[in-house]
Design an enzyme around this catalytic site. Structure first.
Site, PDB file in Angstrom:
ATOM      1  N   CYS A 156      85.306  59.390  67.398  1.00  0.00           N
ATOM      2  CA  CYS A 156      85.406  59.836  65.995  1.00  0.00           C
ATOM      3  C   CYS A 156      85.019  61.309  65.827  1.00  0.00           C
ATOM      4  O   CYS A 156      85.300  61.907  64.783  1.00  0.00           O
ATOM      5  CB  CYS A 156      84.536  58.973  65.092  1.00  0.00           C
ATOM      6  SG  CYS A 156      85.119  57.282  64.953  1.00  0.00           S
TER       7      CYS A 156
HETATM    8  C1  LIG Z   1      80.958  55.441  63.183  1.00  0.00           C
HETATM    9  C2  LIG Z   1      82.260  54.749  63.201  1.00  0.00           C
HETATM   10  O1  LIG Z   1      83.188  55.185  62.621  1.00  0.00           O
HETATM   11  S1  LIG Z   1      82.370  53.294  64.040  1.00  0.00           S
HETATM   12  C3  LIG Z   1      83.363  52.244  63.072  1.00  0.00           C
HETATM   13  C4  LIG Z   1      82.785  51.871  61.721  1.00  0.00           C
HETATM   14  N1  LIG Z   1      81.423  51.478  61.863  1.00  0.00           N
HETATM   15  C5  LIG Z   1      80.546  51.717  60.923  1.00  0.00           C
HETATM   16  O2  LIG Z   1      80.879  52.243  59.893  1.00  0.00           O
HETATM   17  C6  LIG Z   1      79.152  51.344  61.291  1.00  0.00           C
HETATM   18  C7  LIG Z   1      78.324  51.012  60.133  1.00  0.00           C
HETATM   19  N2  LIG Z   1      78.299  49.590  59.912  1.00  0.00           N
HETATM   20  C8  LIG Z   1      78.684  49.060  58.777  1.00  0.00           C
HETATM   21  O3  LIG Z   1      79.046  49.781  57.900  1.00  0.00           O
HETATM   22  C9  LIG Z   1      78.581  47.586  58.608  1.00  0.00           C
HETATM   23  O4  LIG Z   1      77.777  47.064  59.632  1.00  0.00           O
HETATM   24  C10 LIG Z   1      79.937  46.877  58.566  1.00  0.00           C
HETATM   25  C11 LIG Z   1      80.762  47.299  57.356  1.00  0.00           C
HETATM   26  C12 LIG Z   1      80.752  47.143  59.803  1.00  0.00           C
HETATM   27  C13 LIG Z   1      79.669  45.366  58.419  1.00  0.00           C
HETATM   28  O5  LIG Z   1      78.831  45.137  57.297  1.00  0.00           O
HETATM   29  P1  LIG Z   1      77.479  44.319  57.422  1.00  0.00           P
HETATM   30  O6  LIG Z   1      76.928  44.199  56.065  1.00  0.00           O
HETATM   31  O7  LIG Z   1      76.656  44.942  58.475  1.00  0.00           O
HETATM   32  O8  LIG Z   1      78.024  42.918  57.849  1.00  0.00           O
HETATM   33  P2  LIG Z   1      77.546  41.980  59.025  1.00  0.00           P
HETATM   34  O9  LIG Z   1      78.415  42.256  60.225  1.00  0.00           O
HETATM   35  O10 LIG Z   1      76.073  42.025  59.227  1.00  0.00           O
HETATM   36  O11 LIG Z   1      77.914  40.603  58.385  1.00  0.00           O
HETATM   37  C14 LIG Z   1      77.276  40.090  57.193  1.00  0.00           C
HETATM   38  C15 LIG Z   1      77.798  38.689  56.957  1.00  0.00           C
HETATM   39  O12 LIG Z   1      79.169  38.768  56.554  1.00  0.00           O
HETATM   40  C16 LIG Z   1      79.968  38.006  57.467  1.00  0.00           C
HETATM   41  N3  LIG Z   1      81.240  38.687  57.659  1.00  0.00           N
HETATM   42  C17 LIG Z   1      81.575  39.563  58.635  1.00  0.00           C
HETATM   43  N4  LIG Z   1      82.849  39.953  58.488  1.00  0.00           N
HETATM   44  C18 LIG Z   1      83.317  39.323  57.396  1.00  0.00           C
HETATM   45  C19 LIG Z   1      84.568  39.321  56.729  1.00  0.00           C
HETATM   46  N5  LIG Z   1      85.603  40.054  57.185  1.00  0.00           N
HETATM   47  N6  LIG Z   1      84.713  38.578  55.616  1.00  0.00           N
HETATM   48  C20 LIG Z   1      83.694  37.823  55.163  1.00  0.00           C
HETATM   49  N7  LIG Z   1      82.482  37.768  55.744  1.00  0.00           N
HETATM   50  C21 LIG Z   1      82.297  38.515  56.855  1.00  0.00           C
HETATM   51  C22 LIG Z   1      79.159  37.929  58.742  1.00  0.00           C
HETATM   52  O13 LIG Z   1      79.515  36.819  59.520  1.00  0.00           O
HETATM   53  C23 LIG Z   1      77.758  37.825  58.218  1.00  0.00           C
HETATM   54  O14 LIG Z   1      77.505  36.519  57.811  1.00  0.00           O
HETATM   55  P3  LIG Z   1      76.030  35.881  57.957  1.00  0.00           P
HETATM   56  O15 LIG Z   1      75.143  36.731  57.071  1.00  0.00           O
HETATM   57  O16 LIG Z   1      76.208  34.499  57.474  1.00  0.00           O
HETATM   58  O17 LIG Z   1      75.685  35.995  59.415  1.00  0.00           O
END
Ligand SMILES: CC(=O)SCCNC(=O)CCNC(=O)[C@H](O)C(C)(C)COP(=O)(O)OP(=O)(O)OC[C@H]1O[C@@H](n2cnc3c(N)ncnc32)[C@H](O)[C@@H]1OP(=O)(O)O
Length: 373
Positions: A156
């Site tokens: 990225c």
């Molecule tokens: C830097 C870069 O560009 S790398 C690529 C992008 N990466 C980033 O932006 C890194 C930053 N990370 C984030 O923003 C976040 O971690 C995200 C958006 C990727 C995910 O959001 P989070 O709130 O962390 O979700 P997390 O993976 O912990 O899941 C939360 C819950 O939602 C559920 N869930 C995951 N995906 C989905 C989905 N598509 N639909 C519904 N529920 C979902 C999970 O199973 C989990 O359930 P649980 O609480 O019962 O275990």
């Protein structure tokens, strides 16, 4: 020593886009079918049923509402769930070169430059369509540029590292006019059968012209950004990986080798790295963060972007100060910050500062301090 400036940007946006609803409908159809096919194993407790995705989760967790893609049908088709694009013959332009030529033409037009005047072409992207010949050399030939060309990959952060590489070449006289392009076909590295990440990425290409200040001034280019200073940093992490490569063509399940991340760890670890990087860059140049007219950040995730700007500014700014384009484009890897700059720079007055900033796998992060002419 020459002074490097950004004299133009260009953007190619694919014609097709996928809304969250369309993506979720396709994913949930796949879940229903897979659970139906595995009903006996699920009933016996041998495997867990797949869980459905949801539009509400995607919007809340990421801020993404849609993404542009090169090949919509095969991504939404539950029997393929990947961009299935015909292999291009050797005599045809590659997909990455095709996107880059379109973005480059817009940038060349804005910079009032002919392609022949470019003497260095850099492709800076997180995935390359092939190992060699370099995509950059193909683009150099397709456009009719001179000089030399090469590909580079810092995930990225490819665009900021690419601009730094271009600026160094200009400063020391190795090149005088550089075309740096970011053709990102992120749909190709995404596992659309993985609920945790199937919504994250989109396809796009950006282009940036970097050249000697005196040349841009001589052509009376209206909007020129002087490259004042840089900060680049890398710090090894396994939390964002794409293991797909030329040594695993016989893998049992190649989809499992595609993009994966520990999203929460990435969030927690990368935010302070980026906020510190920007703060240090501004401090060393005696620039007050409040005086920066725009922070064009990598478009990772709405919550991550907002927290970084809040840490630097102490409050959440309006959309012109930290523009968000990921609602429409999703995460487009290295191109995201350049799209934000391309679309949101006309409000900058003379001598205003802007910060172009990337962060991503590696970890890698880059911040560039720019000053409008
Ligand atoms: C830097 C870069 O560009 S790398 C690529 C992008 N990466 C980033 O932006 C890194 C930053 N990370 C984030 O923003 C976040 O971690 C995200 C958006 C990727 C995910 O959001 P989070 O709130 O962390 O979700 P997390 O993976 O912990 O899941 C939360 C819950 O939602 C559920 N869930 C995951 N995906 C989905 C989905 N598509 N639909 C519904 N529920 C979902 C999970 O199973 C989990 O359930 P649980 O609480 O019962 O275990």
């Amino acid at each position: 020593m020459y002074c490097p400036v950004i004299s133009a940007t260009g953007l190619f946006t694919p014609e097709q886009s996928i809304s969250n609803q369309e993506l979720v409908d396709s994913y949930n159809q796949y879940v229903e079918q897979t659970n139906h096919d595995n009903a006996d194993k699920i009933a016996a407790g041998d495997i867990e049923p797949l869980q459905p995705s949801s539009v509400e989760f995607i919007e809340k967790a990421s801020g993404i509402k849609s993404r542009f893609v090169l090949q919509k049908d095969s991504i939404l088709n539950t029997s393929t769930m990947a961009p299935i694009m015909p292999v291009r013959e050797d005599y045809e332009l590659s997909y990455m070169a095709e996107m880059a030529v379109k973005a480059a033409k817009e940038a060349l037009l804005t910079a009032k430059l002919e392609a022949q005047e470019i003497d260095l072409v850099i492709v800076a992207a997180s995935n390359m369509e092939r190992a060699y010949p370099a995509i950059a050399v193909e683009i150099q030939s397709a456009l009719g540029c001179g000089g030399y060309a090469f590909d580079m990959n810092v995930a990225c952060s490819s665009a900021t590292f690419g601009i730094k590489t271009a600026a160094d070449a200009i400063k020391c006289g190795t090149a005088s006019k550089v075309l740096m392009v970011n053709p990102e076909i992120c749909s190709g590295h995404l596992n659309f059968r993985d609920r945790d990440c199937h919504f994250i990425f989109g396809d796009v290409c950006t282009a940036v012209i970097i050249e000697r200040e005196e040349d841009a001034v001589a052509r009376e280019i209206q909007t020129v950004f002087k490259i004042e200073d840089f900060k680049l940093v890398t710090e090894y992490s396994n939390n964002i990986r794409n293991n797909f490569g030329f040594l695993n063509r016989e893998a049992d399940d190649p989809q499992k080798l595609l993009f994966k991340q520990q999203g929460r760890k990435v969030f927690k670890e990368v935010v302070p790295i980026v906020a510190d990087l920007i703060q240090n860059l501004l401090d060393e140049n005696n620039v007050d963060a409040q005086k920066v007219a725009s922070f064009w950040l990598h478009q990772a995730n709405i919550n991550m972007n907002q927290l970084i700007t809040k840490k630097v500014l102490g409050e959440l700014p309006d959309n012109l100060i930290a523009p968000i384009v990921l609602d429409e484009y999703a995460n487009t890897s290295s191109a995201g910050s350049v799209i934000a700059m391309h679309k949101y720079h006309s409000h900058l007055a003379s001598d205003d500062y802007g910060v172009l900033c990337s962060f991503g796998a590696g970890y890698s992060a880059g911040a560039i301090l720019l000053k409008k002419n």
